[in-house]
Motif scaffolding. Structure first.
Motif, short mmCIF file in Angstrom:
data_model
loop_
_atom_site.label_atom_id
_atom_site.label_comp_id
_atom_site.label_asym_id
_atom_site.label_seq_id
_atom_site.Cartn_x
_atom_site.Cartn_y
_atom_site.Cartn_z
N GLY A 84 0.35 19.58 1.56
CA GLY A 84 0.07 18.36 0.84
C GLY A 84 1.29 17.66 0.27
N ASP A 122 -4.64 10.42 2.38
CA ASP A 122 -4.47 11.54 1.46
C ASP A 122 -5.54 12.61 1.70
OD1 ASP A 122 -2.25 10.50 0.23
OD2 ASP A 122 -3.34 9.65 -1.48
N SER A 126 -5.01 16.38 3.00
CA SER A 126 -5.53 17.51 2.22
C SER A 126 -6.37 18.43 3.09
CB SER A 126 -6.35 17.00 1.03
OG SER A 126 -5.55 16.28 0.14
N GLU A 130 -5.77 22.34 3.96
CA GLU A 130 -6.80 23.36 3.75
C GLU A 130 -7.10 24.11 5.04
OE1 GLU A 130 -9.42 25.83 1.84
OE2 GLU A 130 -7.90 24.47 1.04
#
Length: 245
Positions: A84, A122, A126, A130
């Motif tokens: 990130g 964004d 993310s 993950e």
């Protein structure tokens, strides 16, 4: 450096992977938008998306910060980063420098300096981060289960092979394929014990380097695998029992 109206970033994770699908999509995008590809500055590399040590990525960001880039075209957001904070660093640099990011494949197609498209980008970044964390967790879990089952994880030690997940001494090495036999290592260590140098012993042993031989000889536990036929690791000990007369 002369300011480029368009730059493109391409990343593949491993040497075995191909980035041709990325290049093909980018070529089509430039053609469809009437942009001469010869005028595009390409930044391409093979590196993990989680790594900060990416020369081309770093160079691109530096040129963005220096005002030498106006538009960046990428295949998808995950090509930028799979951590990130790296993605945020890239997005922030482009936003501060007034650079528009164009994406040829994905849910967001433009990320404008005014923030348009940034929220979706964004979220995508993310999700990519993950996914990487989940992959690491699954890999570690699989390795743990394999070790508990007595299976060998990773490359086999010198003089050994892995069959059906289990370690075993290489008693019939394929020298043409770069293999070294278990007893080859034993004989090399015996030669060192008798006074030969590591260089001399390695020169007489198929497919082993001086450094590897020296490392084995200086590791008391590992040396015992070949000299005494014993090991603290149960997986290695089970394999060594196959080499016992």
């Amino acid at each position: 450096m002369t300011t480029k109206q368009y730059s493109a970033y391409i990343r593949k994770s491993t040497e075995e992977q191909s980035d041709e699908h990325q290049r093909a999509d980018l070529r089509d995008w430039f053609k469809n938008n009437g942009i001469d590809i010869s005028e595009v500055e390409f930044y391409a590399e093979q590196a993990s998306g989680a790594s900060e040590e990416r020369d081309e990525f770093t160079s691109l960001i530096e040129n963005v910060e220096d005002g030498n880039v106006k538009n960046i075209v990428i295949w998808e957001v995950s090509r930028i980063a799979r951590k990130g904070f790296l993605a945020q660093r890239f997005f922030d640099a482009c936003e501060d420098a007034g650079v528009t990011i164009h994406v040829t494949n994905g849910s967001v197609r433009r990320i404008e300096p005014d923030g348009t498209g940034r929220l979706v980008a964004d979220i995508i970044a993310s999700v990519a981060a993950e996914e990487r964390r989940n992959l690491i967790r699954r890999t570690k879990s699989g390795q743990k289960r394999a070790r508990e089952a007595g299976k060998w994880v990773g490359n086999p030690p010198t003089g050994f092979t892995v069959t059906d997940g289990y370690l075993q001494p290489n008693l019939n090495p394929d020298y043409d394929n770069g293999e070294t036999g278990y007893f080859d290592v034993t004989e090399a260590l015996d030669s060192v014990e008798s006074g030969q140098s590591y260089n001399e012993a390695a020169d007489q042993t198929p497919n082993i380097t001086r450094q590897t031989l020296s490392k084995i000889d200086k590791d008391e536990n590992r040396r015992a695998w070949y000299i005494d036929g014993t090991a603290e690791d149960e997986r290695v000990q089970d394999a060594l029992e196959q080499a016992s007369p």
